[in-house]
Each structure stands twice: as C-alpha cells, then as structure tokens.
Scaffold this motif. Structure first.
Motif, short mmCIF file in Angstrom:
data_model
loop_
_atom_site.label_atom_id
_atom_site.label_comp_id
_atom_site.label_asym_id
_atom_site.label_seq_id
_atom_site.Cartn_x
_atom_site.Cartn_y
_atom_site.Cartn_z
N GLU A 113 0.83 -1.21 0.00
CA GLU A 113 0.00 0.00 0.00
C GLU A 113 0.86 1.26 0.00
O GLU A 113 0.59 2.22 -0.74
CB GLU A 113 -0.92 -0.02 1.22
CG GLU A 113 -1.87 1.16 1.29
CD GLU A 113 -2.94 1.12 0.21
OE1 GLU A 113 -3.58 2.16 -0.03
OE2 GLU A 113 -3.12 0.04 -0.40
N LEU A 114 1.91 1.24 0.80
CA LEU A 114 2.79 2.42 0.89
C LEU A 114 3.51 2.66 -0.42
O LEU A 114 3.64 3.80 -0.88
CB LEU A 114 3.80 2.23 2.02
CG LEU A 114 4.79 3.38 2.23
CD1 LEU A 114 4.04 4.67 2.56
CD2 LEU A 114 5.78 3.05 3.36
N ALA A 115 3.94 1.61 -1.10
CA ALA A 115 4.65 1.76 -2.37
C ALA A 115 3.73 2.37 -3.42
O ALA A 115 4.12 3.25 -4.21
CB ALA A 115 5.19 0.41 -2.83
N GLY A 116 2.45 1.92 -3.47
CA GLY A 116 1.51 2.45 -4.45
C GLY A 116 1.23 3.92 -4.21
O GLY A 116 1.21 4.72 -5.16
N LEU A 117 1.02 4.30 -2.96
CA LEU A 117 0.74 5.71 -2.65
C LEU A 117 1.93 6.59 -2.98
O LEU A 117 1.77 7.71 -3.52
CB LEU A 117 0.37 5.85 -1.17
CG LEU A 117 -1.00 5.29 -0.76
CD1 LEU A 117 -1.15 5.35 0.77
CD2 LEU A 117 -2.13 6.07 -1.43
N ALA A 118 3.13 6.13 -2.69
CA ALA A 118 4.31 6.91 -2.97
C ALA A 118 4.47 7.14 -4.48
O ALA A 118 4.84 8.23 -4.94
CB ALA A 118 5.54 6.21 -2.41
N GLU A 119 4.17 6.10 -5.27
CA GLU A 119 4.29 6.22 -6.73
C GLU A 119 3.33 7.27 -7.25
O GLU A 119 3.67 8.10 -8.10
CB GLU A 119 4.00 4.85 -7.37
CG GLU A 119 4.19 4.87 -8.89
CD GLU A 119 3.93 3.48 -9.48
OE1 GLU A 119 3.90 3.37 -10.69
OE2 GLU A 119 3.75 2.51 -8.68
N VAL A 120 2.09 7.29 -6.74
CA VAL A 120 1.10 8.26 -7.17
C VAL A 120 1.55 9.69 -6.82
O VAL A 120 1.44 10.61 -7.62
CB VAL A 120 -0.28 7.95 -6.53
CG1 VAL A 120 -1.26 9.09 -6.79
CG2 VAL A 120 -0.82 6.65 -7.07
#
Length: 919
Positions: free
Chosen positions: A786-793
């Motif tokens: 979840e953290l990786a996806g949010l950071a990418e956005v």
C-alpha cells in the motif's frame, strides 16, 4: 634672752673666735663645725632652711675653705622638699646604715668581757638547735652568717633583732626608729631585764611591746582598749602572763607588712609566737610549744582573739559581736536534738561515701562491673539483684547486739553486708557539729559587713567553718575507721581499713547473690559471638567446649528459656542476668548465636526472618525474637536443598543452606509471576505449594523444601523457560498492535485482526509455535504494498505539477533561483520514498508519515502548483513606493510654485524607475 644677730655679724664674730684659736698670725686654723639634729632644728621651716644655707655659704666663701660644716639628722637631705634645698651646700652625704647601728649597739651595750666569750659561745652551741629553728621558713629565719655575730649579739638573738627592726619601723609614726639612741635605749632596757638571769637566757620577742607601748599609745598605733586587754590578761598566774605576752606579739606581728616586698613571712601562728617567747633556750621551747596553742585556743573561745586559719588576730568590737552571736547559735543548735541528728547523719553519709568513692566491684574472670548500694535506716534493704546492698546503721540509733542479731538471722545465704558505725567521741562530735552549724548560720544570716573590722570578723567566722569541717572530717573518719562489718550469718570481717572490709564483704556477697555465675564466667564469650557469626561450627571451643552445642551449660539454660512460639532476646538476657545467674551479656549473646548457627534456634527481627548468625549483630540480639527448633537437617536433606538452589542459581554457603531458603522461595514466586500474567499471557502458574513452604520456618521449612525438591526443580525449569520467552513475545505483541493500527483501513488485514483477537482471548502468547510472528509478516507485506503504491502516485503528481509550472508564462519570466525558492516555499520539492525493507524501517516510515498522510499529500499538490504560479505572477507586478509630501509654510504664489516643482521632481524620479507611487 639673746636676740638673733645678722649674718654679717655672725661671720665676723666667728672669724674673731678662729683667730683667737690660731697659733700662727694671719692664718686661720682648720675648723670643723657640727650642726647636730639639723632636721629637728629646721622642722620644715623654709625660712630657717634659707638662713642655714646662707650661713654655710658665707663661711665657705669667707674663710678660704678652712671651715668644714657637717650637719646630722634622722633623715637624709632627700627626705622632704625643705631639706632638698640644702643639697647644694652639703654635697657629700654619709648615710648611717643598719650595720653601723648594729655595730654601735654591740660596742656600747652588748660588749662582752673577753674572759666571758668562751662560756657564752659554749652555752649557745648547746642550744643551737633551738636557735636555728626560730622563725623557720620566713625571711627573718636564722642564717649561716648569724653564727659570726651570735656571741656579740647575746642576749639578743639575730632573728629577734631582725624582727625588732621590722616591728620598730612598722610602729614608728614619729620617725625615731632609725635613731641610734632610740635603739640603744631599747636594747639597754632589754639587756637589763635579763642581766641577772643564768647564762642561756635571751630577751623575749615581746619585750619591744612593753618598751614601746607608751609611745604607741601616744602616736595612736596602739588603741587603748587593746592595751588594756593585753595588760589585763597578766593576772599574776603563769597562764595569764603567757596570754599577755602572746597577745603582745600578736599585736606586733599584725603591724608588719603582710604582702608585697615588705612581707617577711612572719605570721601570728602558735609556732612562731612560741619561737619568739622563748627566754630560757635550754628549757622553755618544748613547754611553750604545748602551752601557746592551748592558751590561744582559750582566748579564741572567750572571744578575745579571732582565729583566721592558723593565724590569730586580736579581737575587735565588731568581731566580739560576731563571736557573741556564734556562741548563742552554738548553744541553740546543741540543744536541738532533731537538727543534731540530721547534721550527724549527713556527716556519716558523706564520710562513708567519701571513703568508698571510686570503689569498683568486679565479678569473676569476666570482670563484670557490679554496683554497690549503701542502704541507711532501720528497714532492711530488699534484694532486687541490681546491686550488692550494704546496710549501714549507727550506734546513735541502734545498739550493737541488734545489728549482730540482724546479720545472724539473715543466714549464710544472704548477700547483704551489715555495717555498724560506733559511737566514738560523741561529745566531741556534738560540739563540732554545733560549732560548724553556728558558724555557717552566722555567716548566712548576718548582713554583709561594711567595715574592715566587720569583714575581718566574717573572715574569721569563715575560718571557723573551714576548721570545723576539718575537725568533723577527722572525727567521723575515726568513726568510719572503727566501723564493724558483718556478713549474713554473723561472721565479722576485719581488714586494714573500712574500704577494704566493705570490698571483701561485697565480693563474698557476690558469690551468694549469683551462685550460678560460674558456668558463664569466661572472658572469651565475646570471641564465641564473633566466631559463630563467621559460621564456625566450633565457636564454643574458645570457652573450652568441644561437645554438642545444646549440651553446653550456658546454651542449655538459654535453650530452656526459648519457646517454640518465640521469646524476645531481651527477656532471655534479663532472666539470665538476674540472680542467681548474673551472667554477662557476652555469654548469653555467644550462646544464642552458637545455637542459631547450629540450627537449634531461629531468629526474627521486625517480623522478618534472620537468615543466619552473620545477619544478627550482638547489638540487635535484645530486639530479636528467638524460636526453639527441632533437630537440625540431615545430610541427605541438605543435598536435596542444594540441588534446588543450584538449579535456581541462588547462591549459598555450604553448611548454611538454611540461610538461602527464603531467597530461593522468593525467587520461585518471582519466576511464577513472570511465567504468566494478564491476556494474552497465560494464567500465572499455581504457587500454593510455594506459599505453604513460605509459611513454615526454621528446620521445619528446611525439611519441607527437601521433600518437595523434585517438584521445585521441575517448577524452576518450566517457569524459567516461560520467563525467558515472555519478554520477546511481549515485544512482538506490541509490534503487531502498532502495525495493525497503521493498516486498520486495509481490507487484506481483516483476517490478521481476527487471528490476533483469537490469541488474546485464548491467552496463547507463550504457546508454541509462536502465533504472533506470522501475523506480523502478513501485516507488513500489506502495508509495504500500500505504501509503495501511494508513494508512486504522489511522485507522479508532483512531476505533473512541476511540468505545468514550466509551461506557464509567469514561470518563464522569473529567474531560476527564484523558481527554486518558490518550489521550496510552497512544498513542491521532489518526494523522497522511504526504505521499508525491514519491519523496523517500515514502522519508522509509517510513524513519520502514515498512509493517510500520503493521500493528503497527493490531494494537496494541485493547490501547491497554483500557489507557485500566483507567487510568480506577483513577482512580475511593478514595485510600489509610498511618498509622504514634506510639510512647508506657503505664503505666496511663488511659494506654491516652488513646493509643487520639488514634489513633481521627487514623484517623477520614482515613475521613471518603473515604480508605482502611493501618496
């Protein structure tokens, strides 16, 4: 009557006389003119002194030094101011010394026939002892130089001659003491008084009083009442004559200086008065030295003399009043039976206490200090064991047979010492007590004297007090010295002194009062205490005991007084310190510590068990409670306990395992508490068997631990393992809860939350395999994703906003450094994606920026881009300035033109610079 002639006529007539005496024409003879007693002639008359001075000057200058003028007198020219005026005319002074006077006296009055010298010398040698002792210790005492003039001075003794010289100066008010004829007269009269007496008689020292009494009366030195008193004493009897002569000397001695450089050391003591009264050197001395103290004492009692210590003074009128009051008070006290009894008892007590002062009574080899208590009165003392009682009675209140009867009836076991103070010199004691009390009352109750005579009288009374106290000390000292001392049973003790007899009697009394003292009488008991506290099994060997500890006589008595329910150490000490034991505290302490170390007793202090003898200082034994124990543990029991102690890693000393048991049981309780707890920990293990062991004590507890050793060793293993796991599992549990808090909105961790709740409700935290660690892995995986996806956005959105800025017209018109500053200002800097490879890094990143924070950052990026463009546009707007017109005073049109011209110039300068002007 012949009238005085003038100076010139006198010199002329004197010259005529000298010429008539000359054998040679026109030459004057050598002439000596003597002006005898010139001092008396001048008599402080300045006019006469001036006439003498002028006459001498005229003679000296008129007759060419043929005339020598000599003036004689009783004093030197420096004696007074009038005579000092003549010193210029009489430049040569010749002083007549005492030696010169003595020489004249010897040649004129005391000259001896040559054929009598040997006889006189022989007779004086026979009595040389009497001569040499006279006035010993004073500055007038006999010296070796006296032997040279002893025969020449006879019948005067050198000591008395010196005494007379000092006395004459002291009583001389007319200044005649140094006149040769005065001394010649006195010596001549004195020699006549003994001229018809046998060889060996000398002039008494009191002769000077008889010779000079008239002149002393005339000069006021001697008061009439004193002279009459001295003369009245001479009533024709031998004692009367002696009293009169003694008082004469007392008066003369009183006139001598008694302080400073003039003090000769002569005092009116019986010894010195007797010395000066001796007339027959071969016979008077011994008798006078007996009679003089007696007659002086009688005169003091009659109030005619006052005694000041060893000295006597003639009584004054005020002194007589003090003496009268003293006699009245003495008569009153002597008839007051109650007061006499009180005074006598006080002195008896004081004398006994003084005699026994510092007497220390020590008992046995232990040297135990015992107290001696004196008991006075008719009631027999009650033995309380705290002291040896000395029952003292006196023969003024009880008869001898009564004291003997009391001692006999007390029996041979009685520790009391019986004392009878005999009635010795009762009359002397009564008189001395009454005199002392009367003297003290007179001093205390009379007003403070204001005259010298009164102060002297008070001083005399104070000396009566001192003398009375000394007399009573001697009298009661005799009473105590003759005391009779009896032991219980009637045996009388006789020793060199009262003190020795009391000490002997008290030592015998100790063996009666403490008949069972012997077994504990050893000075090494304190060493036993130290050895026992060190854990030595043979501590009693220091007092010669090598058998079983409980069989020792002292330990046996101590053990007999220790109950299973507990006995205070102070009570044991008290019981064995009282008769018939009287044991030293060291002995009881040593026995208790030896029994404690051997396991025969156990101890508690402040309700807490004492681990062993080492933990109990001797100063705390009285405060501790001791419990009697059964038989000590066996060797197998000790081995079983050692096994448990070893497994539990509880330190212990071989042979003192009992001291470690309380620590072992507490350690097991602590392990049990760590092996369980509140959910998700399992329930704490059951420790009822441990509590049962804790409720026991001493050897009983020791045996119970040995019997339960297998169970206890199993408990140690299980609980130790659980305790070791607990810390790690509790840490993991807390981490799981922190991770779940960050993932609470993620649907993929719902199953993990259910599994976590199951661990909690079922209390499975310490179960195997570990139920928590897999759950932590699942939550971490979900959070990382979840953290990786949010950071990418967020990274993509930030890049998009930067691109939009770069294409805007405002952005392109500002400088590059201004662009960077604005990006920093609005928060459009590049996004840093945290490392989350480990669980700790993941938690740290989420704690710093939770998942919701990443979503909020994404939503805030468009607003930040717009803010950056707005800030850039604002930078492109013209710069504005505020101009405040200056104040001025305007009176004419020209003034207006000048003011406006200056303002326009100022405003145009800003406009030309591209600035907006605000007025």
């Amino acid at each position: 009557m012949v009238d005085d002639i003038d100076l010139n006529s006198a010199v002329k007539d004197f010259g005529e006389v000298m010429r008539l005496q000359s054998n040679t024409p026109d030459k004057l003879p050598m002439t000596l003119v003597v002006l005898d007693e010139m001092q008396q002639y001048i008599n402080d008359d300045n006019k006469v002194a001036e006439q003498v001075q002028l006459l001498v000057e005229a003679c000296s200058s008129s007759f060419d030094c043929q005339v020598l003028v000599v003036a004689t007198g009783q004093s030197a020219l420096t004696a007074n101011p009038t005579l000092q005026k003549l010193m210029g005319r009489f430049s040569v002074t010749v002083a007549l010394s005492d030696t010169d006077v003595e020489t004249v006296v010897r040649k004129v009055v005391l000259r001896k026939k040559p054929d009598s010298v040997d006889a006189i010398e022989e007779s004086l040698n026979v009595v040389s002892g009497e001569i040499d002792r006279e006035l010993g210790g004073t500055r007038l005492a006999a010296t070796a130089a006296d032997k040279v003039t002893l025969v020449s001075d006879y019948p005067m003794l050198p000591t008395r001659r010196r005494f007379w010289e000092r006395a004459l100066r002291a009583i001389d008010k007319a200044g005649k003491a140094g006149v040769l004829r005065t001394q010649l007269k006195i010596v001549h009269e004195a020699v006549r008084s003994v001229a018809d007496k046998p060889l060996g008689h000398v002039i008494g020292g009191d002769f000077l009083f008889r010779s000079e009494s008239a002149s002393m009366l005339q000069s006021g030195v001697l008061l009439k009442e004193i002279d009459e008193l001295i003369r009245s004493l001479g009533d024709g009897t031998a004692d009367g004559e002696l009293k009169s002569r003694a008082c004469s000397l007392i008066f003369l001695i009183s006139q001598l200086p008694h302080e400073g450089v003039g003090d000769t050391g002569v005092r009116a003591t019986p010894a010195m008065i007797a010395d000066l009264l001796v007339e027959d050197l071969s016979a008077d001395g011994a008798q006078l030295r007996k009679d003089v103290p007696r007659v002086l004492g009688e005169l003091a009692e009659q109030g005619r003399l006052m005694k000041l210590g060893d000295e006597f003074r003639l009584q004054t009128e005020e002194g007589a009043e003090w003496t009268k009051e003293f006699n009245q008070r003495r008569a009153s006290v002597s008839t007051d039976a109650a007061r006499m009894a009180q005074l006598r008892n006080e002195w008896l007590v004081k004398t006994v206490e003084a005699d026994l002062a510092g007497l220390k009574l020590t008992h046995g080899e232990s040297k135990i200090s015992r107290k001696i208590e004196c008991h006075w009165g008719d009631d027999e003392p009650t033995a309380d064991g705290t002291a040896v009682h000395v029952w003292i009675r006196d023969e003024w209140n009880v008869i001898e047979s009564k004291v003997k009867e009391s001692a006999a009836q007390a029996g041979n076991e009685s520790p009391t010492v019986f004392v009878l103070l005999p009635k010795v010199d009762a009359d002397g004691i009564r008189d001395a007590l009454a005199s002392l009390a009367a003297a003290k009352d007179a001093i205390n109750q009379r007003p403070e004297p204001q005259t010298d005579e009164g102060r002297q009288a008070k001083q005399g009374m104070q000396f009566r007090v001192l003398e009375g106290e000394q007399r009573l000390t001697n009298l009661f000292g005799m009473v105590v010295a003759k005391a009779r001392i009896f032991q219980g049973g009637g045996n009388e003790l006789t020793s060199a002194s009262f003190r020795d007899s009391i000490e002997t009697g008290c030592k015998h009394a100790l063996s009666r009062q403490f008949s069972k003292f012997g077994p504990a009488d050893n000075a090494n008991w304190i060493k036993v205490s130290n050895r026992a506290r060190d854990g030595a099994a043979d501590a009693l060997s220091l007092v010669g005991w090598n058998a079983d500890v409980p069989a020792n006589p002292v330990c046996k008595e101590v053990l007999a007084r220790t109950s299973a329910g507990g006995t205070k150490g102070s009570e044991i000490l008290r019981q064995l310190g009282d008769p018939p034991y009287g044991w030293p505290k060291d002995a009881v302490d040593g026995a208790l510590l030896a029994l404690l170390a051997n396991g025969n007793v156990r101890a508690e202090r402040d309700t807490k068990a004492v681990a062993g003898a080492k933990e109990l200082p001797t100063t705390q034994i009285g405060k501790a409670t001791f419990f009697k124990e059964d038989d000590p543990p066996t060797t197998p029991e000790r081995m079983a306990v050692r096994g448990v102690l070893t497994d539990a890693k509880v330190p212990y000393t071989t042979g003192q395992e009992a001291a470690a048991i309380s620590g072992l049981l507490q350690h097991l309780v602590d392990l049990a508490e760590r092996a369980g707890g509140s959910a998700p920990l399992p329930e704490p293990p059951d420790t009822a068997h441990i509590q049962g062991l804790l409720a026991l004590a001493g050897n009983q507890q020791f045996r119970a631990v040995a019997e339960a050793s297998d169970q206890l060793r199993q408990d140690v293993g299980v609980w130790s393992a659980a305790s070791a796991q607990r810390s790690q599992r509790e840490t993991a549990w807390l981490r799981l809860d922190r991770l779940l808090a960050h993932a609470k909105y993620l649907p993929q961790v719902e199953d993990v939350q259910e599994q976590r709740n199951a661990v909690l409700s079922s209390r499975l935290l310490l179960s195997d395999p570990d139920p928590v660690q897999p759950l932590i892995g699942q939550v971490c995986d979900a959070l990382r994703s979840e953290l990786a996806g949010l950071a990418e956005v967020v990274v993509a959105a930030q890049a998009d906003e930067i691109q939009k800025l770069e294409f805007s017209a405002e952005w392109q018109q500002i400088e590059p450094d201004e662009r960077s500053a604005l990006i920093e200002q609005v928060g459009l800097v590049a996004v840093r994606v945290p490392s989350v490879r480990s669980d700790d890094e993941l938690l740290q990143a989420l704690d710093a920026n939770p998942l919701e924070a990443w979503k909020e950052r994404q939503q805030a990026l468009p607003a930040k881009g717009a803010a950056a463009r707005t800030a850039a546009a604002k930078k492109l707007e013209p710069k504005s300035v505020t101009v405040k017109p200056e104040s001025a005073t305007i009176k004419t049109e020209a003034d207006v033109d000048v003011y406006l011209s200056s303002l326009r110039e100022n405003l145009m300068g800003h406009v030309n610079a591209g600035e907006t002007v605000i007025i």
